[in-house]
Design a protein around this motif. Structure first.
Motif, PDB file in Angstrom:
ATOM      1  N   ASP A   4     -36.214  -0.552   5.171  1.00 30.46           N
ATOM      2  CA  ASP A   4     -36.805  -0.833   3.877  1.00 30.46           C
ATOM      3  C   ASP A   4     -36.102  -1.875   3.229  1.00 30.46           C
ATOM      4  OD1 ASP A   4     -39.105   0.793   4.207  1.00 30.46           O
ATOM      5  OD2 ASP A   4     -38.065   2.339   3.300  1.00 30.46           O
ATOM      6  N   GLY A   5     -34.995  -2.376   3.690  1.00 29.29           N
ATOM      7  CA  GLY A   5     -34.013  -3.242   3.083  1.00 29.29           C
ATOM      8  C   GLY A   5     -33.063  -2.745   1.985  1.00 29.29           C
ATOM      9  N   GLN A   6     -33.021  -1.379   1.943  1.00 24.97           N
ATOM     10  CA  GLN A   6     -31.988  -0.848   1.310  1.00 24.97           C
ATOM     11  C   GLN A   6     -30.657  -0.998   1.559  1.00 24.97           C
ATOM     12  OE1 GLN A   6     -32.657   0.235  -2.013  1.00 24.97           O
ATOM     13  NE2 GLN A   6     -34.692  -0.444  -1.917  1.00 24.97           N
ATOM     14  N   LEU A   7     -29.645  -1.175   0.868  1.00 27.21           N
ATOM     15  CA  LEU A   7     -28.270  -1.082   1.632  1.00 27.21           C
ATOM     16  C   LEU A   7     -27.671  -0.054   1.523  1.00 27.21           C
ATOM     17  CD1 LEU A   7     -25.946  -3.157   2.223  1.00 27.21           C
ATOM     18  CD2 LEU A   7     -25.379  -3.377  -0.234  1.00 27.21           C
ATOM     19  N   LEU A   8     -27.530   0.680   2.434  1.00 27.75           N
ATOM     20  CA  LEU A   8     -26.833   1.997   2.883  1.00 27.75           C
ATOM     21  C   LEU A   8     -25.497   1.954   2.679  1.00 27.75           C
ATOM     22  CD1 LEU A   8     -28.737   3.090   6.241  1.00 27.75           C
ATOM     23  CD2 LEU A   8     -29.290   3.685   3.766  1.00 27.75           C
ATOM     24  N   THR A   9     -24.818   0.876   2.848  1.00 29.28           N
ATOM     25  CA  THR A   9     -23.361   0.668   2.501  1.00 29.28           C
ATOM     26  C   THR A   9     -22.970   0.128   1.420  1.00 29.28           C
ATOM     27  OG1 THR A   9     -23.574  -1.119   4.049  1.00 29.28           O
ATOM     28  CG2 THR A   9     -22.571   0.865   4.894  1.00 29.28           C
ATOM     29  N   GLY A  10     -23.343   0.408   0.161  1.00 29.04           N
ATOM     30  CA  GLY A  10     -23.663  -0.121  -1.158  1.00 29.04           C
ATOM     31  C   GLY A  10     -22.018   0.223  -1.881  1.00 29.04           C
ATOM     32  N   SER A  11     -21.288   0.821  -1.282  1.00 35.10           N
ATOM     33  CA  SER A  11     -19.924   1.162  -2.302  1.00 35.10           C
ATOM     34  C   SER A  11     -18.892   1.522  -0.979  1.00 35.10           C
ATOM     35  CB  SER A  11     -20.088   2.493  -3.170  1.00 35.10           C
ATOM     36  OG  SER A  11     -20.055   3.394  -2.333  1.00 35.10           O
ATOM     37  N   TYR A  12     -17.663   1.827  -1.541  1.00 31.38           N
ATOM     38  CA  TYR A  12     -16.675   2.178  -0.621  1.00 31.38           C
ATOM     39  C   TYR A  12     -16.863   3.611  -0.099  1.00 31.38           C
ATOM     40  CZ  TYR A  12     -14.623  -2.064  -2.327  1.00 31.38           C
ATOM     41  OH  TYR A  12     -14.450  -3.482  -2.469  1.00 31.38           O
ATOM     42  N   MET A  13     -17.834   4.276  -0.560  1.00 27.27           N
ATOM     43  CA  MET A  13     -18.009   5.614  -0.180  1.00 27.27           C
ATOM     44  C   MET A  13     -18.469   5.492   1.244  1.00 27.27           C
ATOM     45  SD  MET A  13     -17.230   8.048  -2.215  1.00 27.27           S
ATOM     46  CE  MET A  13     -18.023   9.498  -1.841  1.00 27.27           C
ATOM     47  N   ASP A  14     -19.247   4.536   1.490  1.00 30.38           N
ATOM     48  CA  ASP A  14     -19.876   4.474   2.919  1.00 30.38           C
ATOM     49  C   ASP A  14     -19.564   2.835   3.733  1.00 30.38           C
ATOM     50  OD1 ASP A  14     -21.553   6.559   3.428  1.00 30.38           O
ATOM     51  OD2 ASP A  14     -22.638   5.993   1.368  1.00 30.38           O
ATOM     52  N   TYR A  15     -19.019   1.958   3.037  1.00 29.30           N
ATOM     53  CA  TYR A  15     -18.461   0.849   3.533  1.00 29.30           C
ATOM     54  C   TYR A  15     -16.982   0.956   3.787  1.00 29.30           C
ATOM     55  CZ  TYR A  15     -17.843  -3.984   4.570  1.00 29.30           C
ATOM     56  OH  TYR A  15     -17.436  -5.365   5.263  1.00 29.30           O
ATOM     57  N   ALA A  16     -16.407   1.007   4.593  1.00 29.12           N
ATOM     58  CA  ALA A  16     -15.186   1.236   5.119  1.00 29.12           C
ATOM     59  C   ALA A  16     -14.214   0.160   5.157  1.00 29.12           C
ATOM     60  CB  ALA A  16     -14.951   1.968   6.291  1.00 29.12           C
ATOM     61  N   MET A  17     -13.384  -0.017   4.302  1.00 24.80           N
ATOM     62  CA  MET A  17     -12.501  -1.110   4.122  1.00 24.80           C
ATOM     63  C   MET A  17     -11.087  -0.650   5.086  1.00 24.80           C
ATOM     64  SD  MET A  17     -13.754  -3.778   2.680  1.00 24.80           S
ATOM     65  CE  MET A  17     -12.162  -4.655   1.833  1.00 24.80           C
ATOM     66  N   PRO A  18     -10.381  -1.415   5.382  1.00 21.29           N
ATOM     67  CA  PRO A  18      -9.075  -1.078   6.052  1.00 21.29           C
ATOM     68  C   PRO A  18      -8.091  -0.530   5.153  1.00 21.29           C
ATOM     69  CG  PRO A  18      -9.251  -3.439   6.161  1.00 21.29           C
ATOM     70  CD  PRO A  18     -10.712  -2.996   5.667  1.00 21.29           C
ATOM     71  N   ARG A  19      -7.356   0.577   5.173  1.00 26.47           N
ATOM     72  CA  ARG A  19      -6.464   0.746   4.279  1.00 26.47           C
ATOM     73  C   ARG A  19      -4.926   0.609   5.071  1.00 26.47           C
ATOM     74  NH1 ARG A  19     -10.716   4.385   3.395  1.00 26.47           N
ATOM     75  NH2 ARG A  19     -10.818   5.360   1.318  1.00 26.47           N
ATOM     76  N   ALA A  20      -3.903   0.829   4.282  1.00 22.58           N
ATOM     77  CA  ALA A  20      -2.606   0.433   4.823  1.00 22.58           C
ATOM     78  C   ALA A  20      -2.250   1.380   6.131  1.00 22.58           C
ATOM     79  CB  ALA A  20      -1.546   0.594   3.927  1.00 22.58           C
ATOM     80  N   ASP A  21      -2.694   2.449   6.246  1.00 23.94           N
ATOM     81  CA  ASP A  21      -2.572   3.261   7.268  1.00 23.94           C
ATOM     82  C   ASP A  21      -3.480   3.141   8.332  1.00 23.94           C
ATOM     83  OD1 ASP A  21      -4.708   4.590   6.178  1.00 23.94           O
ATOM     84  OD2 ASP A  21      -3.734   6.574   6.089  1.00 23.94           O
ATOM     85  N   ASP A  22      -4.415   2.234   8.200  1.00 21.43           N
ATOM     86  CA  ASP A  22      -5.417   2.022   9.462  1.00 21.43           C
ATOM     87  C   ASP A  22      -4.657   0.759  10.338  1.00 21.43           C
ATOM     88  OD1 ASP A  22      -7.440   3.669   9.022  1.00 21.43           O
ATOM     89  OD2 ASP A  22      -7.886   2.347   7.172  1.00 21.43           O
ATOM     90  N   VAL A  23      -3.665   0.078   9.638  1.00 20.48           N
ATOM     91  CA  VAL A  23      -2.808  -1.018  10.447  1.00 20.48           C
ATOM     92  C   VAL A  23      -1.446  -0.570  10.785  1.00 20.48           C
ATOM     93  CG1 VAL A  23      -4.667  -2.591   9.733  1.00 20.48           C
ATOM     94  CG2 VAL A  23      -2.517  -2.183   8.337  1.00 20.48           C
ATOM     95  N   PRO A  24      -1.166  -1.448  12.011  1.00 21.77           N
ATOM     96  CA  PRO A  24       0.191  -0.818  12.430  1.00 21.77           C
ATOM     97  C   PRO A  24       1.099  -2.040  12.043  1.00 21.77           C
ATOM     98  CG  PRO A  24      -0.895  -2.337  14.019  1.00 21.77           C
ATOM     99  CD  PRO A  24      -1.848  -1.992  13.099  1.00 21.77           C
ATOM    100  N   PHE A  25       2.507  -2.127  11.935  1.00 22.50           N
ATOM    101  CA  PHE A  25       3.322  -3.023  11.829  1.00 22.50           C
ATOM    102  C   PHE A  25       3.051  -4.162  12.952  1.00 22.50           C
ATOM    103  CE2 PHE A  25       5.416   0.100   9.358  1.00 22.50           C
ATOM    104  CZ  PHE A  25       5.700  -0.220   8.360  1.00 22.50           C
ATOM    105  N   TYR A  26       2.744  -5.483  12.413  1.00 23.97           N
ATOM    106  CA  TYR A  26       2.589  -6.462  13.386  1.00 23.97           C
ATOM    107  C   TYR A  26       3.676  -7.101  13.969  1.00 23.97           C
ATOM    108  CZ  TYR A  26      -1.831  -6.119  10.636  1.00 23.97           C
ATOM    109  OH  TYR A  26      -2.698  -5.549   9.987  1.00 23.97           O
ATOM    110  N   LYS A  27       3.625  -7.697  15.102  1.00 18.49           N
ATOM    111  CA  LYS A  27       4.557  -8.631  15.454  1.00 18.49           C
ATOM    112  C   LYS A  27       3.932  -9.949  15.508  1.00 18.49           C
ATOM    113  CE  LYS A  27       7.835  -6.997  18.540  1.00 18.49           C
ATOM    114  NZ  LYS A  27       8.442  -6.834  19.977  1.00 18.49           N
ATOM    115  N   VAL A  28       4.449 -10.857  15.022  1.00 18.08           N
ATOM    116  CA  VAL A  28       3.741 -12.235  14.814  1.00 18.08           C
ATOM    117  C   VAL A  28       5.007 -13.312  15.339  1.00 18.08           C
ATOM    118  CG1 VAL A  28       2.005 -11.545  13.116  1.00 18.08           C
ATOM    119  CG2 VAL A  28       4.194 -12.572  12.530  1.00 18.08           C
ATOM    120  N   ASP A  29       4.454 -14.148  15.933  1.00 18.04           N
ATOM    121  CA  ASP A  29       5.260 -15.278  16.331  1.00 18.04           C
ATOM    122  C   ASP A  29       4.691 -16.524  16.174  1.00 18.04           C
ATOM    123  OD1 ASP A  29       8.026 -15.945  18.250  1.00 18.04           O
ATOM    124  OD2 ASP A  29       6.184 -17.216  18.607  1.00 18.04           O
TER     125      ASP A  29
END
Lengths: 788, 260
Positions: A700-725
């Motif tokens: 019906d066009g209702q947004l099911l992910t209308g807040s951070y309860m359902d829209y998953a943003m990355p948090r610090a512990d979701d990402v590793p330490f990166y090696k970049v060059d």
């Protein structure tokens, strides 16, 4: 030894002092005396006929100043689209009206119906609840393919269908591509979704409109990546205010990621209403409101096919993409799935024949536009996924298959209309293999297996077209604007410098990096240079910041202006030292006469420019200030190779990123620390897309992910330490700094390697999984394992 | 947020009286209620703040008994319930530091969010929920999603636990909210074992009787091999199907037993 100043040094970001101590000046910090507050009443249905809006009861509520509806904007222009795409058949795209407030219909959840202006925000919100409106709900079109089916409800009644355009690129190649597929030794096909994302800048949007009746001057304070563009779009196309009567200020801006490029209805509303009620009007977007009113990103559904000969050379590539535009055309929406996407389909490979078909579709969803990478992540993802799938089907090493097909000679004209000026894809891949310790993978995999976890390794390359953009080229491609940049270098009497740049910094660190360039050119301390941006009354002109263009285009304009300043300063110095202009050298802030010990300091020259007692007045004007416009000759082509190692928990489907390595070629680096930071942030966003984020509407066009309860943003512990060059640098050949741009690379380059790594892990675990659509949530990965 | 009055009673008796008024609503740590008010989803006339009631605060440990005041924050339980490590660990992993420093055990139980952690601990530990009116056994307290057997205006004053011989809580996070997509609390008391599951069921927290029986006979992960739940009646949403949640209950139960 790392440099300690100038180009190539990594001084800490001077702007962070105010950002990290709460001393920033964001738009919501701006309060104009006497301001009223606006609350927008937004549609809670995705599609409907708006029969009427009765504001009578609401007008009588405490504190209400005035309530506006679509009728108030009957004489006002709609929000313009800045890019016109021409379709496969030579017809221009279907371009619907985009009213500031809904007129006759609502087309997505969040479409503004009315705007209540009151003395306080709470009063405005209270009164909005008293507005009675009559909507006949219509069936919503959400799925793109359904939207194109015969008899589908139309988002815009006055258009012939929900198809915005059907674009073929390069149309002339279509038959040759088909012929190449017909004689291919192997064809790999992949159907995938590049899911819709919500930008989620840390700072939600804000707009404050102000108007002075005595002078007929308008000011708009807004969270924008390009205040001059807003001034032009809103002034010329929406409200009919000439530039000299309209000032747009974008002060400190807390992240944009593309979503703050566009001209939004709320900006036009606050500017319009401030004059209508002769009182400043402020709007502050809530996070919930941002989910239904900020332009969203990605949302492509793609079928890609790769043809190979019997030696595993790529012979042709063919794609079929549906790109969601949402309910209206946001400012640059049509450019994203076309010119920022089709032109990148060659990637790092010498595929001789490419055909890209994109159908852009209107649906009853929030408009979609550029989001970090904008078209290039979509191109990279499908290409690097199909190559990986081909390697697995053919039983060849994915790195070897890539290497075999790399472009190795530059300049290289792709079959999709762009010419890469420089690059070294072998070098970045060599470096990747070295620093990612791929030799140690098998040992790590065994250690993971002992813990009951599946380990996988995924690799991908990427190329992007940045430094947007040559105006003559984008003009041919449908841009309704030029994409140059301007800068003014103003030298003050005592030698300090203000640089007015049309680039806008909202996290990129311009205030630190740009002075490093000028400091190098003149040989003075960076602290003598200040960057001024984000205010149309201070900066002559600007096209803003997006498409990794600030240093490549804005920085180049600054260099050109500084060169003019230096040339003039040399003439002044020559006069002071009674020498010839041609003999003057500038080094370490000293002008000297070649071959002599005569010299004058930078400060002596700048003082002479403003106190012209001893000055060649007949030849030179006093003062020391120059402006330059820079229009790039080509795009820049940053490129790189990324590797990701994941662990998959076969019991739950949870993916953990264990290692992430990025080798990028950004050309010359001005501030390597800032560059690494940009890459880190970009990879974080890419991992967010790969594993977590996804904007979901119901039927019906209702947004099911209308807040951070359902829209998953990355948090610090979701990402590793990166090696970049960034050491494998091939400087850009056509801009004065040799820079390529680094802002989007991480977000473009990281999603495919994550997905490739998960597929690798599952296949090593005995699962016949060839693809999982992002986000690779635990539930999706587990589901895929059950099926294969 | 709509306008409301706020009262800050200093005693349970005064709070109960204040909650008798028309339109009164108890406010614990406010971690669910305040966001709902900001969204204008609720319009209480008066909020009765329970945070200033000293007799509802704190943790008393005596032998195997642990009594936690209804107004005790998750952070205080995490730090102060060392006598019951599984419970302290559960509290220390609720939400984030801001949530843990405001949210309370009484508020969490009264709200009975189907994905909250505490209901699993309370049901799994056969705790007693004490109110200003009576004491309610955990088995009689939870009454479906967001529903309990609390009466209008009734206040959770304390929650009494008996520390089991072995216990652990295994939680699998919903990726966005990091509430429990599935959380399983296991506790061994002499010859019987309790297994309480949160996050999974449309009926809210529940006991998995089959697993309890198997673990009573053999308290080891292997004892749960071959046991499974049906996905029918499990929550199914964009974060996971009912079948996935049912599967995760088995996985998390084994991990909880292994950790206990």
């Amino acid at each position: 030894m790392p440099k300690d100043h100038g180009i190539g040094a990594s001084p800490k970001r001077r702007e962070d002092v105010r950002f990290l101590t709460g001393a920033g000046n964001y738009t919501d910090d701006i309060n104009v005396k006497g301001q009223a507050y606006v609350h927008f009443l937004r549609s809670d249905v995705a599609h409907g006929t708006l029969n009427g809006v009765d504001t009578a009861a609401a007008e009588a509520m405490p504190g209400v100043v005035r309530i506006f509806t679509g009728a108030d904007f009957a004489e006002v222009g709609g929000l313009p689209c800045g890019w016109q795409v021409t379709d496969r058949f030579g017809e221009v795209m279907q371009e619907p009206a985009h009213p500031v407030l809904a007129q006759g219909k609502v087309r997505h959840v969040g479409d503004p119906i009315a705007a209540v202006v009151a003395d306080t925000y709470a009063q405005a919100r209270d009164a909005a609840e008293a507005i009675e409106y009559d909507i006949d709900e219509l069936p919503a079109v959400i799925d793109m393919k359904a939207a194109l089916s015969k008899g589908a409800p139309k988002v815009h009644d006055d258009l012939t269908s929900n198809l915005c355009f059907d674009w073929g690129f390069v149309e002339e190649n279509k038959e040759a591509v088909e012929a190449a597929f017909a004689k291919a030794a192997h064809v790999t096909t992949l159907e995938l979704v590049n899911q819709r994302l919500v930008a989620n800048a840390m700072e939600p949007r804000v707009a404050v409109g102000d108007y002075h009746r005595a002078t007929d001057e308008h000011t708009l304070y807004t969270t924008s990546q390009n205040p001059h563009v807003i001034r032009l779009l809103m002034g010329a196309f929406v409200l009919g205010i000439p530039e000299h009567k309209l000032r747009v200020v974008a002060p400190d801006v807390g992240g944009g990621f593309g979503s703050k490029i566009f001209h939004y209805a709320e900006e036009a509303f606050c500017t319009f209403a401030a004059k209508a009620i002769n009182r400043p009007v402020k709007w502050t977007c809530s996070r919930s409101e941002a989910f239904i009113s900020d332009a969203q990103g990605r949302d492509h559904v793609t079928k890609i096919e790769l043809a190979l000969d019997k030696s595993n050379n790529f012979t042709a590539l063919r794609t079929d993409t549906h790109a969601n535009m949402g309910a209206y055309l946001s400012t640059f929406a049509p450019s994203v799935p076309t010119w920022l996407h089709g032109t990148l389909m060659a990637g790092n490979y010498k595929t001789p024949l490419i055909y890209v078909n994109v159908k852009a579709v209107f649906t009853n969803t929030v408009p979609v536009d550029a989001y970090r990478g904008a078209g290039r992540p979509e191109a990279t993802f499908q290409l690097e996924r199909v190559i990986d799938k081909a390697a697995r089907e053919l039983g060849v090493d994915p790195i070897k298959l890539r290497r075999q097909n790399f472009i190795t000679e530059f300049p290289y004209a792709t079959p999709v209309a762009v010419e890469y000026d420089t690059g070294d894809y072998v070098a970045t891949m060599d470096k990747l293999e070295e620093i990612a310790d791929m030799g140690g993978f098998e040992k790590r995999r065994k250690a993971s297996a002992k813990k009951g976890l599946l380990r996988g390794l995924g690799v991908n390359c990427y190329i992007e077209a940045c430094g947007i953009a040559p105006s003559h080229l984008v003009g041919q491609l449908g841009a309704r604007a030029g994409l140059y940049e301007s800068a003014t270098v103003r030298v003050n009497a005592t030698g300090g410098i203000s640089v007015m740049t049309g680039s806008h910094s909202h996290g990129q660190g311009h205030e630190t990096a740009f002075p490093q360039v000028i400091a190098d050119m003149i040989g003075i301390d960076e602290s003598m240079i200040e960057i001024v941006h984000g205010d149309t009354s201070k900066v002559p002109m600007g096209m803003g910041t997006y498409g990794s263009r600030s240093l490549a285009v804005g920085g180049s304009a600054m260099v050109r202006a500084a060169e003019k300043v230096i040339n003039k300063a040399k003439k002044i110095a020559a006069h002071l030292m009674e020498a010839s202009d041609a003999d003057i050298e500038l080094k370490d802030g000293q002008f000297s006469v070649a071959g002599t010990d005569k010299s004058v300091a930078w400060g002596d020259v700048t003082l002479a420019a403003y106190v012209p007692h001893n000055y060649p007045l007949e030849e030179l004007e006093p003062g020391l200030e120059e402006t330059a416009f820079y229009d790039p000759a080509n795009f820049t082509y940053p490129a790189g190779a990324y590797a990701c190692e994941v662990e998959v928990d076969p019991e739950t489907g949870k993916v953990t990123i264990e290692r992430f390595t990025a080798t990028d070629d950004f050309g010359t680096l001005v501030n390597p620390m800032i560059v690494s930071g940009q890459v880190h942030g970009g990879i974080g966003q890419g991992i967010g897309q790969a594993l977590l984020e996804g904007c979901v509407y119901d039927d019906d066009g209702q947004l099911l992910t209308g807040s951070y309860m359902d829209y998953a943003m990355p948090r610090a512990d979701d990402v590793p330490f990166y090696k970049v060059d960034h050491s494998c640098a091939t400087p850009c050949t056509h801009n004065p700094l040799g820079v390529k741009g680094c802002g989007e690379a991480g977000a473009i380059g990281s999603p495919p390697s994550v997905v490739n790594a998960v597929v690798d892990a599952l296949q090593r675990g005995g699962h016949e999984v060839t693809h999982i659509d992002m986000p690779l949530s635990p539930s999706r990965v587990w589901q895929a394992m059950q099926q294969g | 947020m709509y306008e409301f009055d706020i009262e800050r009673p200093a005693s349970i008796v005064a709070a109960a009286k204040a909650l008798n008024a028309e339109g009164a609503q108890a406010l614990g740590g406010g971690q669910t209620l305040i966001p709902s008010l900001k969204q204008r989803l609720d319009q209480p006339a008066t909020l009765v703040c329970l945070g200033g009631i000293a007799e509802m605060q704190g943790i008393n440990a005596s032998g195997n008994d642990l009594s936690i005041g209804g107004g005790t924050t998750h952070a205080d339980v995490a730090a102060g319930a060392g006598a019951y490590p599984a419970l302290a660990a559960l509290a220390g992993n609720i939400g984030d530091p801001a949530v843990r420093n405001r949210g309370t055990i009484g508020g969490s139980l009264a709200n009975n969010d189907p994905s909250a952690d505490y209901p699993a601990a309370v049901l799994g530990s056969e705790a007693i929920v004490r109110t200003n009116l009576r004491e309610i056994a955990a088995d009689n307290f939870f009454d479906g999603m967001f529903a309990t057997t609390l009466r209008e205006g009734e206040i959770i004053t304390r929650v009494d636990f008996v520390v089991p011989e072995k216990a652990a809580y295994a939680k699998f996070d919903q990726p966005a909210s990091r509430f429990a997509l599935v959380g399983v609390f296991v506790a061994q008391y002499g010859d019987h074992v309790r297994v309480a599951v949160t996050g999974a069921s449309e009926g809210g927290v529940f006991r998995w009787a089959e697993a309890e029986a198997a673990l009573a006979a053999d308290f080891s992960p292997a004892a749960l091999e071959g046991l499974s739940l049906s996905g029918d009646g499990m929550i199914s949403d964009l974060h996971g199907s009912g079948d996935y949640r049912a599967h995760l209950v088995g996985v998390m139960a084994k991990r909880a037993v292994a950790a206990a």
